[in-house]
Scaffold this motif. Structure first.
Motif, PDB file in Angstrom:
ATOM      1  N   UNK A 203       0.821  -1.208   0.000  1.00  0.00           N
ATOM      2  CA  UNK A 203       0.000   0.000   0.000  1.00  0.00           C
ATOM      3  C   UNK A 203       0.861   1.267   0.000  1.00  0.00           C
ATOM      4  N   UNK A 204       1.978   1.248   0.730  1.00  0.00           N
ATOM      5  CA  UNK A 204       2.778   2.454   0.917  1.00  0.00           C
ATOM      6  C   UNK A 204       4.091   2.472   0.141  1.00  0.00           C
ATOM      7  N   UNK A 205       4.328   1.515  -0.762  1.00  0.00           N
ATOM      8  CA  UNK A 205       5.643   1.393  -1.387  1.00  0.00           C
ATOM      9  C   UNK A 205       6.048   2.594  -2.250  1.00  0.00           C
ATOM     10  N   UNK A 206       5.088   3.260  -2.891  1.00  0.00           N
ATOM     11  CA  UNK A 206       5.414   4.389  -3.766  1.00  0.00           C
ATOM     12  C   UNK A 206       5.098   5.737  -3.125  1.00  0.00           C
ATOM     13  N   UNK A 207       4.840   5.766  -1.848  1.00  0.00           N
ATOM     14  CA  UNK A 207       4.396   6.984  -1.178  1.00  0.00           C
ATOM     15  C   UNK A 207       5.587   7.754  -0.589  1.00  0.00           C
TER      16      UNK A 207
ATOM     17  N   UNK B 296      12.369  11.013   0.695  1.00  0.00           N
ATOM     18  CA  UNK B 296      11.687  11.481   1.903  1.00  0.00           C
ATOM     19  C   UNK B 296      10.312  10.824   1.965  1.00  0.00           C
ATOM     20  N   UNK B 297      10.065  10.095   3.059  1.00  0.00           N
ATOM     21  CA  UNK B 297       8.784   9.412   3.225  1.00  0.00           C
ATOM     22  C   UNK B 297       7.672  10.416   3.471  1.00  0.00           C
ATOM     23  N   UNK B 298       6.508  10.132   2.890  1.00  0.00           N
ATOM     24  CA  UNK B 298       5.311  10.901   3.204  1.00  0.00           C
ATOM     25  C   UNK B 298       4.821  10.434   4.583  1.00  0.00           C
ATOM     26  N   UNK B 299       3.978  11.217   5.253  1.00  0.00           N
ATOM     27  CA  UNK B 299       3.567  10.852   6.616  1.00  0.00           C
ATOM     28  C   UNK B 299       2.964   9.454   6.763  1.00  0.00           C
ATOM     29  N   UNK B 300       2.133   9.028   5.815  1.00  0.00           N
ATOM     30  CA  UNK B 300       1.514   7.704   5.946  1.00  0.00           C
ATOM     31  C   UNK B 300       2.536   6.584   5.774  1.00  0.00           C
ATOM     32  N   UNK B 301       3.534   6.792   4.915  1.00  0.00           N
ATOM     33  CA  UNK B 301       4.586   5.783   4.743  1.00  0.00           C
ATOM     34  C   UNK B 301       5.480   5.735   5.982  1.00  0.00           C
ATOM     35  N   UNK B 302       5.751   6.883   6.563  1.00  0.00           N
ATOM     36  CA  UNK B 302       6.537   6.928   7.785  1.00  0.00           C
ATOM     37  C   UNK B 302       5.818   6.189   8.910  1.00  0.00           C
ATOM     38  N   UNK B 303       4.497   6.384   8.984  1.00  0.00           N
ATOM     39  CA  UNK B 303       3.696   5.678   9.996  1.00  0.00           C
ATOM     40  C   UNK B 303       3.757   4.168   9.751  1.00  0.00           C
TER      41      UNK B 303
ATOM     42  N   UNK C 201       5.182   1.233  12.197  1.00  0.00           N
ATOM     43  CA  UNK C 201       4.376   0.071  12.574  1.00  0.00           C
ATOM     44  C   UNK C 201       5.140  -1.218  12.302  1.00  0.00           C
ATOM     45  N   UNK C 202       5.853  -1.275  11.175  1.00  0.00           N
ATOM     46  CA  UNK C 202       6.648  -2.461  10.843  1.00  0.00           C
ATOM     47  C   UNK C 202       7.796  -2.641  11.839  1.00  0.00           C
ATOM     48  N   UNK C 203       8.423  -1.534  12.221  1.00  0.00           N
ATOM     49  CA  UNK C 203       9.535  -1.612  13.165  1.00  0.00           C
ATOM     50  C   UNK C 203       9.081  -2.078  14.542  1.00  0.00           C
ATOM     51  N   UNK C 204       7.786  -1.864  14.872  1.00  0.00           N
ATOM     52  CA  UNK C 204       7.256  -2.372  16.139  1.00  0.00           C
ATOM     53  C   UNK C 204       7.232  -3.891  16.155  1.00  0.00           C
ATOM     54  N   UNK C 205       7.043  -4.502  14.985  1.00  0.00           N
ATOM     55  CA  UNK C 205       6.922  -5.956  14.887  1.00  0.00           C
ATOM     56  C   UNK C 205       8.264  -6.618  14.624  1.00  0.00           C
TER      57      UNK C 205
ATOM     58  N   UNK D 169      18.385  -3.628   6.657  1.00  0.00           N
ATOM     59  CA  UNK D 169      17.190  -2.811   6.833  1.00  0.00           C
ATOM     60  C   UNK D 169      16.005  -3.594   6.285  1.00  0.00           C
ATOM     61  N   UNK D 170      15.329  -4.308   7.180  1.00  0.00           N
ATOM     62  CA  UNK D 170      14.249  -5.200   6.785  1.00  0.00           C
ATOM     63  C   UNK D 170      13.034  -4.439   6.273  1.00  0.00           C
ATOM     64  N   UNK D 171      12.777  -3.256   6.820  1.00  0.00           N
ATOM     65  CA  UNK D 171      11.644  -2.451   6.360  1.00  0.00           C
ATOM     66  C   UNK D 171      11.895  -1.993   4.930  1.00  0.00           C
ATOM     67  N   UNK D 172      13.121  -1.593   4.639  1.00  0.00           N
ATOM     68  CA  UNK D 172      13.456  -1.174   3.274  1.00  0.00           C
ATOM     69  C   UNK D 172      13.341  -2.349   2.313  1.00  0.00           C
TER      70      UNK D 172
END
Length: 183
Positions: free
Chosen positions: A57-61, A107-114, A118-122, A141-144
């Motif tokens: 959902x957030x890959x291109x944001x 630079x991540x947009x706010x929703x991608x940063x969120x 969330x991914x880093x929490x898991x 960098x697993x999120x990347x």
């Protein structure tokens, strides 16, 4: 009326269960497949699928931004370049030569940063060691990886990013062993 549990307890306390599932999701995304029991695989599968869906959902944001950086100029050996300068009172000293460089950064947009947070929490931090030496270890960098490698692969799919393949019964306790893998 009896209430039904939302998820499997897996015979563990809450903290142990969360740690186990975080570890399994992290291992699944790093290695792209893991061996585990059927109950654990079903719980891990749900978490992994939701993380991959979020990444898709957030890959291109994001937007690209140019940033000017002033840093020390370096020669071919990697040493700082200096020049001899005379001060106002007549003394000479060495001054490091500066250069201005323009870098393009994502630079991540706010929703991608969120979503990233969330991914880093898991996910647990992963350090990859090569040749068994700590010096050659680097952090993955697993999120990347989720945003750049895994999400584009599953962009055309609507769910079902993981697969459970039954292997057979485990010898010690006859638990059903499965292979949980990314499709």
């Amino acid at each position: 009326m009896k209430e039904v549990a939302k998820n499997r307890k897996l015979g563990k306390t809450t903290a142990q269960r969360k740690a186990l599932l975080r570890t399994q999701v992290t291992d699944l995304l790093v290695n792209e497949k893991i061996n585990t029991t059927l109950a654990r695989a079903k719980e891990t599968q749900a978490i992994a699928n939701s993380l991959i869906a979020l990444a898709i959902k957030e890959k291109d944001n994001f937007e690209m931004e140019e940033k000017k950086i002033v840093r020390a100029k370096r020669d071919t050996n990697g040493n700082k370049v200096t020049e001899l300068v005379k001060s106002k009172n007549g003394k000479e000293y060495l001054r490091v030569v500066k250069e201005e460089v323009t870098e393009k950064r994502q630079k991540d947009m706010p929703s991608r940063l969120h979503a990233r947070r969330q991914m880093l929490k898991v996910l647990y931090p992963v350090v990859e060691v090569k040749d068994g030496k700590k010096r050659s270890a680097k952090e993955v960098d697993l999120v990347e990886k989720l945003f750049t490698e895994i999400a584009p692969k599953y962009e055309s799919r609507n769910g079902g990013y993981t697969r459970i393949v039954k292997i057979g019964l485990r010898k010690g306790d006859a638990a059903m062993e499965v292979l949980l893998e990314l499709v």
